[in-house]
Design a protein around this motif. Structure first.
Motif, PDB file in Angstrom:
ATOM      1  N   LYS A 199      95.430   2.145 -23.599  1.00 40.18           N
ATOM      2  CA  LYS A 199      94.425   1.910 -22.555  1.00 40.18           C
ATOM      3  C   LYS A 199      95.084   1.481 -21.251  1.00 40.18           C
ATOM      4  O   LYS A 199      94.662   1.900 -20.179  1.00 40.18           O
ATOM      5  CB  LYS A 199      93.410   0.868 -23.009  1.00 40.18           C
ATOM      6  N   SER A 200      96.144   0.666 -21.341  1.00 42.26           N
ATOM      7  CA  SER A 200      96.810   0.226 -20.113  1.00 42.26           C
ATOM      8  C   SER A 200      97.511   1.388 -19.413  1.00 42.26           C
ATOM      9  O   SER A 200      97.606   1.407 -18.193  1.00 42.26           O
ATOM     10  CB  SER A 200      97.804  -0.899 -20.412  1.00 42.26           C
ATOM     11  N   ILE A 201      97.977   2.369 -20.169  1.00 45.24           N
ATOM     12  CA  ILE A 201      98.658   3.534 -19.587  1.00 45.24           C
ATOM     13  C   ILE A 201      97.646   4.529 -19.020  1.00 45.24           C
ATOM     14  O   ILE A 201      97.768   4.973 -17.880  1.00 45.24           O
ATOM     15  CB  ILE A 201      99.540   4.236 -20.634  1.00 45.24           C
ATOM     16  N   VAL A 212      89.914   2.140 -15.773  1.00 42.82           N
ATOM     17  CA  VAL A 212      89.289   3.358 -15.247  1.00 42.82           C
ATOM     18  C   VAL A 212      90.268   4.527 -15.313  1.00 42.82           C
ATOM     19  O   VAL A 212      91.463   4.354 -15.104  1.00 42.82           O
ATOM     20  CB  VAL A 212      88.847   3.145 -13.777  1.00 42.82           C
ATOM     21  N   SER A 213      89.752   5.710 -15.604  1.00 43.61           N
ATOM     22  CA  SER A 213      90.541   6.941 -15.557  1.00 43.61           C
ATOM     23  C   SER A 213      89.751   8.011 -14.813  1.00 43.61           C
ATOM     24  O   SER A 213      88.625   7.782 -14.362  1.00 43.61           O
ATOM     25  CB  SER A 213      90.854   7.445 -16.964  1.00 43.61           C
ATOM     26  N   THR A 237      86.466   2.465 -19.304  1.00 36.96           N
ATOM     27  CA  THR A 237      86.684   2.219 -20.734  1.00 36.96           C
ATOM     28  C   THR A 237      85.414   1.725 -21.427  1.00 36.96           C
ATOM     29  O   THR A 237      85.159   2.089 -22.567  1.00 36.96           O
ATOM     30  CB  THR A 237      87.819   1.205 -20.977  1.00 36.96           C
ATOM     31  N   GLU A 238      84.609   0.921 -20.729  1.00 35.10           N
ATOM     32  CA  GLU A 238      83.419   0.377 -21.386  1.00 35.10           C
ATOM     33  C   GLU A 238      82.355   1.446 -21.661  1.00 35.10           C
ATOM     34  O   GLU A 238      81.423   1.213 -22.423  1.00 35.10           O
ATOM     35  CB  GLU A 238      82.813  -0.793 -20.599  1.00 35.10           C
ATOM     36  N   ASP A 239      82.501   2.630 -21.072  1.00 32.48           N
ATOM     37  CA  ASP A 239      81.552   3.719 -21.308  1.00 32.48           C
ATOM     38  C   ASP A 239      82.044   4.701 -22.376  1.00 32.48           C
ATOM     39  O   ASP A 239      81.417   5.742 -22.581  1.00 32.48           O
ATOM     40  CB  ASP A 239      81.316   4.496 -20.005  1.00 32.48           C
ATOM     41  N   MET A 240      83.155   4.379 -23.049  1.00 33.15           N
ATOM     42  CA  MET A 240      83.773   5.316 -23.994  1.00 33.15           C
ATOM     43  C   MET A 240      84.017   4.665 -25.346  1.00 33.15           C
ATOM     44  O   MET A 240      84.064   3.448 -25.462  1.00 33.15           O
ATOM     45  CB  MET A 240      85.108   5.798 -23.428  1.00 33.15           C
ATOM     46  N   LEU A 241      84.162   5.521 -26.358  1.00 34.51           N
ATOM     47  CA  LEU A 241      84.582   5.095 -27.691  1.00 34.51           C
ATOM     48  C   LEU A 241      86.022   5.526 -27.872  1.00 34.51           C
ATOM     49  O   LEU A 241      86.409   6.619 -27.441  1.00 34.51           O
ATOM     50  CB  LEU A 241      83.713   5.746 -28.769  1.00 34.51           C
ATOM     51  N   PHE A 242      86.830   4.710 -28.530  1.00 33.02           N
ATOM     52  CA  PHE A 242      88.234   5.007 -28.720  1.00 33.02           C
ATOM     53  C   PHE A 242      88.591   5.022 -30.199  1.00 33.02           C
ATOM     54  O   PHE A 242      88.035   4.255 -30.984  1.00 33.02           O
ATOM     55  CB  PHE A 242      89.103   3.964 -28.010  1.00 33.02           C
TER      56      PHE A 242
END
Length: 94
Positions: free
Chosen positions: A34-36, A42-43, A48-53
């Motif tokens: 996630k940090s990368i 954000v990407s 990130t809070e709008d996605m599942l990982f």
């Protein structure tokens, strides 16, 4: 669940080289990824809070908290994942 897809470097994906301890677990791996790929959360694809990982292997399969290795169930960590596939571990001489 949808398949994993390659995201080209021009859109924030591509290959990266990172150093992690062989004892690094799923949480450690996800935090680094996630940090990368999502600097500041954000990407190119959103927040990130709008996605599942999930973590996936090179067979395009989602990986769980354990691995089955030679009929044994082991906790997921980098070392336990790499060893059965004979993946190269580069040791730092420092």
């Amino acid at each position: 669940m949808e398949d994993y897809v390659f995201v080209p470097l021009s859109k924030g994906g591509g290959s990266r080289y990172a150093t992690m301890l062989l004892s690094s677990n799923r949480t450690d791996v996800m935090k680094l990824c996630k940090s990368i790929f999502f600097p500041n959360g954000v990407s190119h694809y959103g927040k990130t809070e709008d996605m599942l990982f999930a973590l996936g292997n090179f067979h395009n399969e989602q990986m769980g908290v354990t691995l089955e290795v030679n009929g044994k169930e082991l906790p997921f960590n980098i070392g336990n994942y790499m060893k059965p596939f004979k993946l190269v571990v580069q040791k730092d001489d420092n």
